[in-house]
Design a protein around this motif. Structure first.
Motif, PDB file in Angstrom:
ATOM      1  N   UNK A 151       0.753  -1.313  -0.253  1.00 23.25           N
ATOM      2  CA  UNK A 151      -0.079   0.352  -0.053  1.00 23.25           C
ATOM      3  C   UNK A 151       0.642   1.503  -0.442  1.00 23.25           C
ATOM      4  N   UNK A 152       2.250   1.240   0.804  1.00 26.64           N
ATOM      5  CA  UNK A 152       3.055   2.707   0.723  1.00 26.64           C
ATOM      6  C   UNK A 152       4.199   2.144   0.102  1.00 26.64           C
ATOM      7  N   UNK A 153       4.865   2.877   0.112  1.00 26.64           N
ATOM      8  CA  UNK A 153       6.785   3.250  -1.113  1.00 26.64           C
ATOM      9  C   UNK A 153       6.969   4.037   0.084  1.00 26.64           C
ATOM     10  N   UNK A 154       8.453   4.266  -0.018  1.00 29.45           N
ATOM     11  CA  UNK A 154       9.466   4.938   0.355  1.00 29.45           C
ATOM     12  C   UNK A 154       9.494   6.256  -0.032  1.00 29.45           C
ATOM     13  N   UNK A 155       8.656   7.471  -0.093  1.00 25.68           N
ATOM     14  CA  UNK A 155       9.148   8.544  -0.912  1.00 25.68           C
ATOM     15  C   UNK A 155      10.089   8.706  -1.542  1.00 25.68           C
ATOM     16  N   UNK A 156      11.333   8.222  -1.001  1.00 24.94           N
ATOM     17  CA  UNK A 156      12.644   8.219  -1.529  1.00 24.94           C
ATOM     18  C   UNK A 156      12.592   7.309  -3.241  1.00 24.94           C
ATOM     19  N   UNK A 157      12.083   6.838  -3.577  1.00 26.58           N
ATOM     20  CA  UNK A 157      12.239   6.104  -4.556  1.00 26.58           C
ATOM     21  C   UNK A 157      11.220   6.685  -5.198  1.00 26.58           C
ATOM     22  N   UNK A 158      10.921   8.084  -4.938  1.00 30.12           N
ATOM     23  CA  UNK A 158      10.455   8.922  -6.406  1.00 30.12           C
ATOM     24  C   UNK A 158      11.864  10.442  -5.754  1.00 30.12           C
ATOM     25  N   UNK A 159      11.889  10.139  -5.172  1.00 30.53           N
ATOM     26  CA  UNK A 159      12.444  11.521  -4.857  1.00 30.53           C
ATOM     27  C   UNK A 159      14.116  11.124  -5.869  1.00 30.53           C
ATOM     28  N   UNK A 160      14.422  10.351  -5.703  1.00 28.00           N
ATOM     29  CA  UNK A 160      15.360   9.770  -6.149  1.00 28.00           C
ATOM     30  C   UNK A 160      15.612  10.304  -7.536  1.00 28.00           C
ATOM     31  N   UNK A 161      14.931   9.675  -8.123  1.00 24.08           N
ATOM     32  CA  UNK A 161      15.031   9.858  -9.493  1.00 24.08           C
ATOM     33  C   UNK A 161      14.615  11.523 -10.088  1.00 24.08           C
ATOM     34  N   UNK A 162      13.566  11.670  -9.208  1.00 25.85           N
ATOM     35  CA  UNK A 162      12.738  13.245  -9.586  1.00 25.85           C
ATOM     36  C   UNK A 162      14.739  14.067  -9.325  1.00 25.85           C
ATOM     37  N   UNK A 163      15.307  14.016  -8.233  1.00 24.83           N
ATOM     38  CA  UNK A 163      17.178  14.266  -8.166  1.00 24.83           C
ATOM     39  C   UNK A 163      17.467  14.355  -9.264  1.00 24.83           C
ATOM     40  N   UNK A 164      17.689  12.666  -9.878  1.00 27.08           N
ATOM     41  CA  UNK A 164      18.235  12.997 -11.163  1.00 27.08           C
ATOM     42  C   UNK A 164      17.741  13.699 -12.280  1.00 27.08           C
ATOM     43  N   UNK A 165      16.567  13.827 -12.499  1.00 26.78           N
ATOM     44  CA  UNK A 165      16.031  14.425 -13.568  1.00 26.78           C
ATOM     45  C   UNK A 165      16.567  15.421 -13.480  1.00 26.78           C
ATOM     46  N   UNK A 166      16.352  15.930 -12.462  1.00 29.74           N
ATOM     47  CA  UNK A 166      16.602  17.758 -12.205  1.00 29.74           C
ATOM     48  C   UNK A 166      18.304  18.082 -12.872  1.00 29.74           C
ATOM     49  N   UNK A 167      18.995  17.292 -12.333  1.00 27.85           N
ATOM     50  CA  UNK A 167      20.497  17.453 -12.597  1.00 27.85           C
ATOM     51  C   UNK A 167      20.617  17.261 -13.655  1.00 27.85           C
ATOM     52  N   UNK A 168      20.108  15.987 -13.903  1.00 29.50           N
ATOM     53  CA  UNK A 168      20.234  16.173 -16.187  1.00 29.50           C
ATOM     54  C   UNK A 168      19.999  17.316 -16.993  1.00 29.50           C
ATOM     55  N   UNK A 169      18.549  17.729 -17.010  1.00 24.83           N
ATOM     56  CA  UNK A 169      18.356  18.615 -17.180  1.00 24.83           C
ATOM     57  C   UNK A 169      19.186  19.649 -17.091  1.00 24.83           C
ATOM     58  N   UNK A 170      19.105  20.429 -15.770  1.00 24.70           N
ATOM     59  CA  UNK A 170      19.905  21.416 -15.044  1.00 24.70           C
ATOM     60  C   UNK A 170      21.503  21.063 -15.752  1.00 24.70           C
ATOM     61  N   UNK A 171      22.362  20.278 -16.056  1.00 26.01           N
ATOM     62  CA  UNK A 171      23.113  20.274 -16.928  1.00 26.01           C
ATOM     63  C   UNK A 171      24.364  19.877 -14.919  1.00 26.01           C
TER      64      UNK A 171
END
Length: 171
Positions: A151-171
């Protein structure tokens, strides 16, 4: 890599570890990083720098506090984003939040679609392998507690790829 990005990356890695292991992000992790972000900003930019760090912390804290009050995420995630905001600033923490929420929706959708007994056993098997590989035999069960309830999952499973996306987009 700047000091701010290095500190944020360290915080994210530690939070990912603790969130996957115990479904908590402890205050002993977030509080020093929040204080460190504010102190770094004060020394690097004076009063104006501190004010920007506090704005960033508030930008990370307030929207997720609302989500926490609606029982959408844990309090540790809220404090994590406050600390990240102190290091990264208002715009970056809001972008990270947006990406994390989008990834959380994707993870939730995948859990919804694949929440069948066979799929759950497969997922648990994969996480068991990873937990044994990186956490040792005695730590494997604690790594899987969240996967077993479905039913639940660690939010960090979403934050980690979100941080990678931000890092890749920001350069």
């Amino acid at each position: 890599m700047t000091v701010q990005l290095l500190a944020a990356a360290l915080l994210l890695l530690a939070a990912l570890y603790t969130d996957l292991k115990s479904m908590t992000i402890p205050n002993l992790l977030t509080a020093p990083f929040l204080a460190g972000g504010c102190l770094y900003a004060l020394f690097a930019g004076g009063g104006q720098g501190l004010l920007l760090a506090l704005y960033g912390a508030a930008a990370g804290f307030v929207p997720l506090l609302i989500l926490h009050l609606a029982k959408g995420i844990g309090a540790g995630d809220v404090k994590l984003f406050a600390a990240l905001g102190a290091w990264l600033g208002t715009l970056a923490v809001l972008q990270l939040m947006m990406y994390a929420i989008l990834y959380a929706g994707l993870v939730g959708l995948v859990l919804l679609v694949f929440h069948r007994p066979f799929a759950r056993r497969m997922t648990a098997g994969i996480f068991s392998f990873l937990a044994l590989r990186f956490g040792g035999r005695e730590g494997a069960s604690s790594w899987l507690a969240w996967a077993n309830n479905g039913r639940t999952f660690p939010f960090m499973l979403a934050v980690a790829p979100g941080a990678l996306t931000l890092w890749l987009i920001s350069g």
